[in-house]
Write an enzyme that holds these catalytic residues in place. Structure first.
Site, PDB file in Angstrom:
ATOM      1  N   GLN A  10       9.735 -12.288  37.457  1.00 19.25           N
ATOM      2  CA  GLN A  10       9.219 -12.629  38.783  1.00 19.25           C
ATOM      3  C   GLN A  10       8.209 -11.582  39.242  1.00 19.25           C
ATOM      4  O   GLN A  10       8.399 -10.384  39.038  1.00 19.25           O
ATOM      5  CB  GLN A  10      10.377 -12.721  39.765  1.00 19.25           C
ATOM      6  CG  GLN A  10       9.981 -13.281  41.113  1.00 19.25           C
ATOM      7  CD  GLN A  10      11.190 -13.529  41.999  1.00 19.25           C
ATOM      8  OE1 GLN A  10      12.332 -13.504  41.540  1.00 19.25           O
ATOM      9  NE2 GLN A  10      10.946 -13.757  43.281  1.00 19.25           N
ATOM     10  N   SER A  94      13.906  -9.155  33.287  1.00 16.45           N
ATOM     11  CA  SER A  94      14.725  -9.833  34.293  1.00 16.45           C
ATOM     12  C   SER A  94      14.767 -11.340  34.034  1.00 16.45           C
ATOM     13  O   SER A  94      15.382 -11.776  33.051  1.00 16.45           O
ATOM     14  CB  SER A  94      14.208  -9.504  35.696  1.00 16.45           C
ATOM     15  OG  SER A  94      15.114  -9.918  36.690  1.00 16.45           O
ATOM     16  N   LEU A  95      14.122 -12.153  34.847  1.00 22.65           N
ATOM     17  CA  LEU A  95      14.043 -13.591  34.589  1.00 22.65           C
ATOM     18  C   LEU A  95      13.589 -13.870  33.163  1.00 22.65           C
ATOM     19  O   LEU A  95      14.085 -14.786  32.497  1.00 22.65           O
ATOM     20  CB  LEU A  95      13.062 -14.235  35.572  1.00 22.65           C
ATOM     21  CG  LEU A  95      12.525 -15.613  35.156  1.00 22.65           C
ATOM     22  CD1 LEU A  95      13.578 -16.662  35.361  1.00 22.65           C
ATOM     23  CD2 LEU A  95      11.239 -15.933  35.856  1.00 22.65           C
ATOM     24  N   ARG A 119      19.607 -19.684  39.432  1.00 23.62           N
ATOM     25  CA  ARG A 119      19.535 -18.236  39.609  1.00 23.62           C
ATOM     26  C   ARG A 119      18.584 -17.882  40.754  1.00 23.62           C
ATOM     27  O   ARG A 119      18.900 -17.060  41.614  1.00 23.62           O
ATOM     28  CB  ARG A 119      19.070 -17.589  38.311  1.00 23.62           C
ATOM     29  CG  ARG A 119      18.937 -16.059  38.346  1.00 23.62           C
ATOM     30  CD  ARG A 119      18.443 -15.586  36.983  1.00 23.62           C
ATOM     31  NE  ARG A 119      18.393 -14.140  36.841  1.00 23.62           N
ATOM     32  CZ  ARG A 119      17.341 -13.374  37.084  1.00 23.62           C
ATOM     33  NH1 ARG A 119      16.212 -13.945  37.528  1.00 23.62           N
ATOM     34  NH2 ARG A 119      17.379 -12.066  36.886  1.00 23.62           N
ATOM     35  N   HIS A 203      18.855  -6.743  41.544  1.00 25.64           N
ATOM     36  CA  HIS A 203      19.476  -5.771  40.637  1.00 25.64           C
ATOM     37  C   HIS A 203      20.213  -4.658  41.396  1.00 25.64           C
ATOM     38  O   HIS A 203      20.123  -3.485  41.045  1.00 25.64           O
ATOM     39  CB  HIS A 203      18.430  -5.204  39.667  1.00 25.64           C
ATOM     40  CG  HIS A 203      17.736  -6.254  38.876  1.00 25.64           C
ATOM     41  ND1 HIS A 203      18.383  -7.022  37.937  1.00 25.64           N
ATOM     42  CD2 HIS A 203      16.450  -6.706  38.918  1.00 25.64           C
ATOM     43  CE1 HIS A 203      17.521  -7.897  37.415  1.00 25.64           C
ATOM     44  NE2 HIS A 203      16.357  -7.722  38.011  1.00 25.64           N
ATOM     45  N   GLN A 252      23.403  -8.332  34.658  1.00 24.34           N
ATOM     46  CA  GLN A 252      21.982  -8.073  34.936  1.00 24.34           C
ATOM     47  C   GLN A 252      21.656  -8.253  36.414  1.00 24.34           C
ATOM     48  O   GLN A 252      20.781  -7.582  36.961  1.00 24.34           O
ATOM     49  CB  GLN A 252      21.108  -9.005  34.083  1.00 24.34           C
ATOM     50  CG  GLN A 252      19.630  -8.668  34.103  1.00 24.34           C
ATOM     51  CD  GLN A 252      18.763  -9.907  34.207  1.00 24.34           C
ATOM     52  OE1 GLN A 252      18.762 -10.591  35.233  1.00 24.34           O
ATOM     53  NE2 GLN A 252      18.038 -10.202  33.152  1.00 24.34           N
TER      54      GLN A 252
END
Length: 313
Positions: A10, A94-95, A119, A203, A252
Site C-alpha cells: 500500500q 506488507s500487502l 484485510r 503493523h 504481520q
C-alpha cells in the site's frame, strides 16, 4: 540465474496505474475483468480513472495493488512467453506478501483477492476506532528508533512498524505519540521525521482487532506450501506450509515488516536479478539504499514491458 520477484504494498497506488498495459495486453485485461466480476464493482475504473481519494482508501488500494501486480505478471508472460523471467524466490512488502504467495502458487487468485479485500476493510475499520498514525524516521538505526519510541510514547502505543532500508524506519501508534516523536526525532540524531498519509497505525497493536478478523477469514482458505521460497515479512525467513503461512500473515498485522532484512537474506542467498512487479518504484528505491550495486527492474507499464521484451534473455 537466481531471480526474485518483488511486489509492492500500500502506498504504491496512483490513478492511471496499468491503464496502458491493460490496453496493450488481453491477459492483463482478463485479470481486471475477473477482479471486477468477483468484487461486484469496477475496480479497474478506479485504478485507471480515480478519483484519487477513493483509490487511496485502504479498502480499495489493497485489492487494487494486488490486481495490478497480478495483471502485470500476466502481461509479462503473454508478451515474452518462454523468454519471460522466472522467479526462483519472491517477497512482497506488507500487502505485497499476498501477491508473492499467489505468484508462488500458494494461493489461487480468487482466494487471494478475497483475502486482501477483507484485510483492507478490517484495517480501515481498526484505523477508525482510535486516532493513530505513522511517521517515517530518517537517519536513525533500529536501536535509536526504539529509544525514540520509548521516549515519545509516554505510556501510549508507539512502535517500529517498517524497517525499510538503512536510515529509514517507519513508526506506528497513538496519534499524539506520533506527534511527539516527530518533534523529538532530531534530539535523537534523526535527519528528518515525516508523518505519513495513512488511515492508521498499521503493523502495531492497534491492528489487533483486524488481525483477529483476518485469522477467522484465513481459517476457510486453502493455502499450500509455495513452489518457490517466499520470504516472510515478520522474520525474513522462507514461508513453510499453509498453517505456518496463516500464522505469519496474522502476526504481520501487528508486527514490524523486516524488509531490509528480507532483501539482505535474498542477496546472501545469491539472488542476482530482481524485478519489482506492479505499480510504483518504491522497492527499487529501497534496494538502492540497501545495496547500491544491485539493480531492480521495474515492470509497471507497457513501456517498461516493451523494453524488457527487447533485451536479451
Amino acid at each position: 540465474m537466481k531471480t526474485a520477484f518483488l511486489f509492492p504494498g500500500q502506498g504504491a497506488q496512483q490513478v492511471g496505474m496499468m491503464s496502458d498495459l491493460t490496453e496493450a495486453s488481453p491477459a492483463a485485461k482478463s485479470v481486471f475483468a475477473a477482479a471486477d466480476a468477483q468484487l461486484g464493482y469496477a475496480l479497474s475504473e478506479i485504478c485507471f480513472n480515480g478519483p484519487a481519494e477513493r483509490l487511496d482508501a485502504t479498502d480499495i488500494s489493497q485489492p487494487a495493488i494486488f490486481v495490478c501486480s497480478v495483471a502485470t505478471m500476466a502481461a509479462m508472460t503473454e508478451a515474452l512467453g518462454d523468454q519471460a523471467p522466472v522467479a526462483t524466490t519472491a517477497a512482497g512488502l506488507s500487502l505485497g506478501e499476498y501477491t508473492a504467495l499467489h505468484a508462488a502458487g500458494a494461493i489461487d487468485f480468487a482466494s487471494a483477492l478475497d483475502l486482501v479485500t477483507k484485510r483492507g476493510r478490517f484495517m480501515q475499520e481498526a484505523a477508525r476506532a482510535y486516532p493513530t498514525g505513522m511517521v517515517s524516521i530518517i537517519g536513525l538505526d533500529e536501536q535509536k528508533v526504539v529509544e525514540l519510541c520509548e521516549a515519545a510514547a509516554e505510556g501510549a502505543v508507539l512502535t517500529p512498524a517498517n524497517f525499510n532500508c538503512p536510515g529509514q524506519v517507519v513508526i506506528s501508534g497513538d496519534a499524539e505519540a506520533c506527534g511527539r516523536a516527530t518533534e523529538m526525532a532530531k534530539q535523537f540524531g534523526a535527519s528528518g521525521a515525516v508523518p505519513l498519509k495513512v488511515a492508521g497505525a498499521f503493523h502495531s497493536k492497534f491492528m489487533s482487532a483486524a488481525a483477529e478478523k483476518l485469522a477467522e477469514a484465513l481459517s476457510d482458505v486453502n493455502i499450500r506450501t509455495p513452489a518457490i521460497p517466499v520470504i516472510a515479512n515478520v522474520d525474513a525467513e522462507a514461508h513453510g506450509d499453509g498453517k505456518s503461512i496463516k500464522e505469519k500473515l496474522v502476526r504481520q498485522m501487528t508486527s514490524p515488516v523486516r524488509w531490509e532484512q528480507s532483501m539482505r537474506r535474498m542477496l546472501d542467498d545469491g539472488i542476482e536479478r530482481f524485478y519489482e512487479i506492479g505499480p510504483g518504484r518504491v522497492l527499487a528505491g529501497l534496494m538502492r539504499r540497501i545495496e547500491r550495486r544491485t539493480r531492480v527492474r521495474n515492470i509497471n507499464s507497457a513501456d517498461t514491458l516493451a523494453k524488457l521484451a527487447g533485451e536479451p534473455a
